[in-house]
Structures are given as structure tokens and as C-alpha cells.
Design a protein around this motif. Structure first.
Motif, PDB file in Angstrom:
ATOM      1  N   HIS A 105      56.975  88.283  15.412  1.00 51.67           N
ATOM      2  CA  HIS A 105      57.934  89.385  15.191  1.00 51.67           C
ATOM      3  C   HIS A 105      57.765  90.473  16.252  1.00 51.67           C
ATOM      4  N   PHE A 121      63.402  95.308  14.246  1.00 52.95           N
ATOM      5  CA  PHE A 121      63.878  94.294  13.311  1.00 52.95           C
ATOM      6  C   PHE A 121      64.841  94.912  12.302  1.00 52.95           C
ATOM      7  N   SER A 122      64.498  96.093  11.808  1.00 50.88           N
ATOM      8  CA  SER A 122      65.337  96.754  10.804  1.00 50.88           C
ATOM      9  C   SER A 122      66.690  97.191  11.363  1.00 50.88           C
ATOM     10  N   GLU A 126      72.246  91.863   9.402  1.00 52.97           N
ATOM     11  CA  GLU A 126      71.680  90.991   8.371  1.00 52.97           C
ATOM     12  C   GLU A 126      71.558  89.560   8.890  1.00 52.97           C
ATOM     13  N   ARG A 129      68.660  89.354  11.448  1.00 50.01           N
ATOM     14  CA  ARG A 129      67.357  89.377  10.764  1.00 50.01           C
ATOM     15  C   ARG A 129      67.073  88.006  10.150  1.00 50.01           C
ATOM     16  N   GLU A 132      66.147  85.534  12.869  1.00 49.06           N
ATOM     17  CA  GLU A 132      64.789  85.767  13.365  1.00 49.06           C
ATOM     18  C   GLU A 132      63.764  85.271  12.367  1.00 49.06           C
ATOM     19  N   GLU A 133      63.967  85.558  11.099  1.00 45.73           N
ATOM     20  CA  GLU A 133      63.011  85.098  10.079  1.00 45.73           C
ATOM     21  C   GLU A 133      62.940  83.576  10.056  1.00 45.73           C
ATOM     22  N   TYR A 164      65.359  82.671   3.131  1.00 47.38           N
ATOM     23  CA  TYR A 164      66.144  82.895   4.344  1.00 47.38           C
ATOM     24  C   TYR A 164      67.040  81.710   4.720  1.00 47.38           C
TER      25      TYR A 164
END
Length: 165
Positions: A105, A121-122, A126, A129, A132-133, A164
């Protein structure tokens, strides 16, 4: 004389610039060192590019979830905060997976900051994110399999990742 001062500064600054800091004691310190060594052996690129430059410490999540881990990039310091449950109730392999996960991350955050506006990241959408997860979970799962992590720990990891998919 100037050469001696330069050599001294090179040695002192060189070793401190690449030294890892682990803010734990006793058994936790030993477990973290072993986990970091596994990453060094099985994924030296991630180890050299992020793990060795990180400050690692235990973490108590505000919700009380003892397995929640996170990371922070703050003032050129790279923090890996490991949930206390992960430190005390999971194998060294699983602990290596957590350190690896958070390192990925941070590497992705650094990559985003180098290629444009700094985007944490935040700050991602959506969908970004989620993507990426998925990427981080998949890469971490690959490491866990290479480490011969127990089936139940991989299944637990897959359950967490399923949020996810």
C-alpha cells in the motif's frame, strides 16, 4: 581531515538512512524480525524498497479489532502499524504477510505521488480503492502460499479479502 569527516558522515548517515526501526520489545521484536527476514528472502524487492525503510509498531484499532493493521506515510516516515492480535495470535508467516500487505500500500502511494498530485488511498475513488485492495490481497496471498502458510490462515485471509471481490 576532510576525508575523515566525510567518511564518518557517510558511515553514520548511510547506516541510519537504511535502518529499520521496530518499536517493540521481547517476543514481539523477535517475531517481527523473523517475519521481515522471510520477506527479505521471498520478495527482496519489496523488502529493499519499503520494509527496510519502515517503522514497525503494534497497533490497537479504535474499534477494538485486534487484527486490524494499517500504514501511514507522514513526514517522510513510513509506518507499519500491526494489530496486536496479529502479533500475538498469528504465525510468523501470517505476520510477514501483514507487513508485506501494508508495504505494498505504501509503495503504491509513493508511486501515485511521483506520477502526479499526491493521492492517498483514502483520496482514491471507491473503484480505485477496490482495485488496489484486490491487487494487494492477491500479491500478499501469493507470498503466503510461497511461505507455506497454514491452510486455516490462508482461508482466513481469503475471507477478509472476499469483501473486495
Amino acid at each position: 581531515m576532510k576525508k575523515n569527516i566525510f567518511l564518518f558522515l557517510l558511515i553514520v548517515l548511510g547506516t541510519s538512512a537504511y535502518s529499520q526501526k521496530i518499536l517493540l520489545h521481547g517476543n514481539d521484536l523477535d517475531r517481527i524480525e523473523k517475519a521481515c527476514n522471510l520477506i527479505k528472502i521471498h520478495d527482496p524487492i519489496i523488502y529493499e524498497s519499503m520494509v527496510i525503510h519502515s517503522i514497525i509498531q503494534s497497533y490497537g484499532h479504535y474499534t477494538g479489532n485486534k487484527f486490524t493493521s494499517t500504514n501511514m506515510v507522514e513526514d517522510n516516515n513510513y509506518w507499519i502499524l500491526i494489530g496486536r492480535g496479529t502479533l500475538s495470535k498469528r504465525s510468523i508467516n501470517r505476520l510477514a504477510g501483514t507487513i508485506f500487505h501494508e508495504s505494498l500500500h505504501m509503495l503504491l502511494e509513493l508511486q501515485r505521488s511521483r506520477s502526479g498530485p499526491i493521492r492517498k488511498f483514502s483520496d482514491l475513488s471507491e473503484n480505485e480503492r477496490k482495485q488496489e485492495e484486490i491487487f494487494v490481497y492477491n500479491r500478499t496471498r501469493e507470498l503466503l502460499v510461497r511461505l507455506n502458510t497454514s491452510d486455516w490462515e490462508i482461508k482466513e485471509y481469503d475471507k477478509w479479502a472476499s469483501a473486495y471481490y
